[in-house]
Design an enzyme around this catalytic site. Sequence first.
Site, short mmCIF file in Angstrom:
data_model
loop_
_atom_site.label_atom_id
_atom_site.label_comp_id
_atom_site.label_asym_id
_atom_site.label_seq_id
_atom_site.Cartn_x
_atom_site.Cartn_y
_atom_site.Cartn_z
N ASP A 191 -10.32 3.72 2.34
CA ASP A 191 -10.56 3.14 3.67
C ASP A 191 -11.30 4.10 4.62
O ASP A 191 -12.22 3.69 5.33
CB ASP A 191 -9.23 2.74 4.34
CG ASP A 191 -8.71 1.40 3.83
OD1 ASP A 191 -9.49 0.64 3.23
OD2 ASP A 191 -7.52 1.12 4.06
N LYS A 210 0.81 -1.23 0.00
CA LYS A 210 0.00 0.00 0.00
C LYS A 210 0.84 1.28 0.00
O LYS A 210 0.45 2.27 -0.60
CB LYS A 210 -0.92 0.02 1.23
CG LYS A 210 -2.11 -0.91 1.14
CD LYS A 210 -2.96 -0.73 2.39
CE LYS A 210 -4.27 -1.44 2.29
NZ LYS A 210 -5.20 -1.06 3.35
P1 NAP Z 1 -0.35 -1.00 11.28
O1 NAP Z 1 0.11 -0.06 10.22
O2 NAP Z 1 0.52 -2.12 11.72
O3 NAP Z 1 -0.69 -0.08 12.55
C1 NAP Z 1 -1.05 -0.58 13.79
C2 NAP Z 1 -0.49 0.34 14.86
O4 NAP Z 1 -0.93 -0.11 16.14
C3 NAP Z 1 1.03 0.36 14.91
O5 NAP Z 1 1.46 1.70 15.01
C4 NAP Z 1 1.33 -0.42 16.17
O6 NAP Z 1 2.52 -0.01 16.78
C5 NAP Z 1 0.16 -0.04 17.03
N1 NAP Z 1 -0.05 -0.95 18.15
C6 NAP Z 1 0.19 -2.28 18.24
N2 NAP Z 1 -0.17 -2.73 19.46
C7 NAP Z 1 -0.66 -1.68 20.14
C8 NAP Z 1 -1.19 -1.51 21.45
N3 NAP Z 1 -1.29 -2.53 22.31
N4 NAP Z 1 -1.60 -0.30 21.84
C9 NAP Z 1 -1.48 0.75 21.00
N5 NAP Z 1 -0.97 0.66 19.75
C10 NAP Z 1 -0.57 -0.54 19.33
O7 NAP Z 1 -1.71 -1.66 10.87
P2 NAP Z 1 -2.89 -1.03 9.97
O8 NAP Z 1 -2.64 -1.31 8.55
O9 NAP Z 1 -3.10 0.38 10.42
O10 NAP Z 1 -4.10 -1.96 10.39
C11 NAP Z 1 -4.59 -1.96 11.73
C12 NAP Z 1 -5.76 -2.92 11.82
O11 NAP Z 1 -6.83 -2.48 11.01
C13 NAP Z 1 -5.42 -4.34 11.36
O12 NAP Z 1 -6.00 -5.25 12.23
C14 NAP Z 1 -6.05 -4.44 10.01
O13 NAP Z 1 -6.48 -5.77 9.74
C15 NAP Z 1 -7.26 -3.53 10.19
N6 NAP Z 1 -7.75 -2.96 8.92
C16 NAP Z 1 -9.02 -3.21 8.56
C17 NAP Z 1 -9.52 -2.70 7.39
C18 NAP Z 1 -10.94 -2.99 7.01
O14 NAP Z 1 -11.33 -2.74 5.86
N7 NAP Z 1 -11.75 -3.50 7.91
C19 NAP Z 1 -8.71 -1.90 6.57
C20 NAP Z 1 -7.39 -1.64 6.97
C21 NAP Z 1 -6.92 -2.19 8.15
P3 NAP Z 1 3.90 -0.77 16.37
O15 NAP Z 1 4.16 -0.39 14.95
O16 NAP Z 1 4.86 -0.21 17.35
O17 NAP Z 1 3.61 -2.23 16.54
#
Ligand code: NAP
Length: 274
Positions: free
Chosen positions: A107, A71
Amino acid sequence: MTISGKTRVVALIGHPVAHSLSPGMHNAAFERMGLDYCYVAFDVPPALLRDAVAGVRALELEGLNVTVPHKEAVMPFLDTIDSEAAFIGAVNTVVKQGAKLVGHNTDGRGFMRSLGEKGIEPAGKKVLVVGAGGAARAISYYLCVEAASLALFDLDRPKAERLAADLKDVRGVEVPVPERLEESLPGADMVINATPLGLHPGEDPLPFSPREGQVVGDLIYVETPLQREAARLGCEVFNGRGMLLWQGVLASALWTGREPPHDVMLRALREGLR
Ligand code: NAP
């Protein structure tokens, strides 16, 4: 669906993609709309991403969906990035406009449409988003202006602070970043999990402990321990299925210029999840 020499092709690129629910969702919509389009998924290893985008041009695909891990990495290979995708720093939809490839991100708007469909209104609510990655950036772009207030928490605090600074610059809204989750959690009306915690239910801790009376959102589209715990407390709960559906509806509209039948897409999504 009959494939002919005139069939237009839209593709998903990611790595892996075999699990994706998008082909079922989009092909069902194309078929219902009577459009001679088809949607296929290509597993593209990161080292071949540049070649894959060149292939979109060479093969004259109508567009792409882009998923993990491409992405962000796809952006330099496109001709134009719209302002929302530029803010998010990630593209999930590419549209071929003439000879140009234009990057979008559906999104955030998809998330807001999903809330609207459920009758969940951020207006007047104090919202806390946990996690400050790509998904949090997409939804915060809207929540910071739609909600009464927005706070952001990430274990990586500088990351949340960067997002807050960008929201201030681009949306003109001040977004606090608490040092500890407990500072914002008890007073929040709506709390949204934008971390991947819950994807591995046996191993992951809850991203936060929901409180009675809160609206609890989880961007993960399958059931998670957080959703179960929030439901047990009688909270209003939503998962990421609506966001997944509506980002797809909006992407389809960008490729075809027509609003696809979201009920057909939802049915395909549900079948894929079964
Ligand atoms: P990402 O880029 O990995 O971001 C997640 C963030 O959460 C990272 O900054 C991570 O920090 C942080 N984090 C991890 N554990 C945490 C905690 N205990 N407390 C606070 N922050 C924490 O992931 P993303 O792409 O944004 O996606 C996030 C979620 O959304 C995923 O589960 C994905 O499946 C979902 N999603 C769903 C859709 C949909 O259409 N439904 C679309 C996009 C994403 P670190 O980097 O330090 O680990």
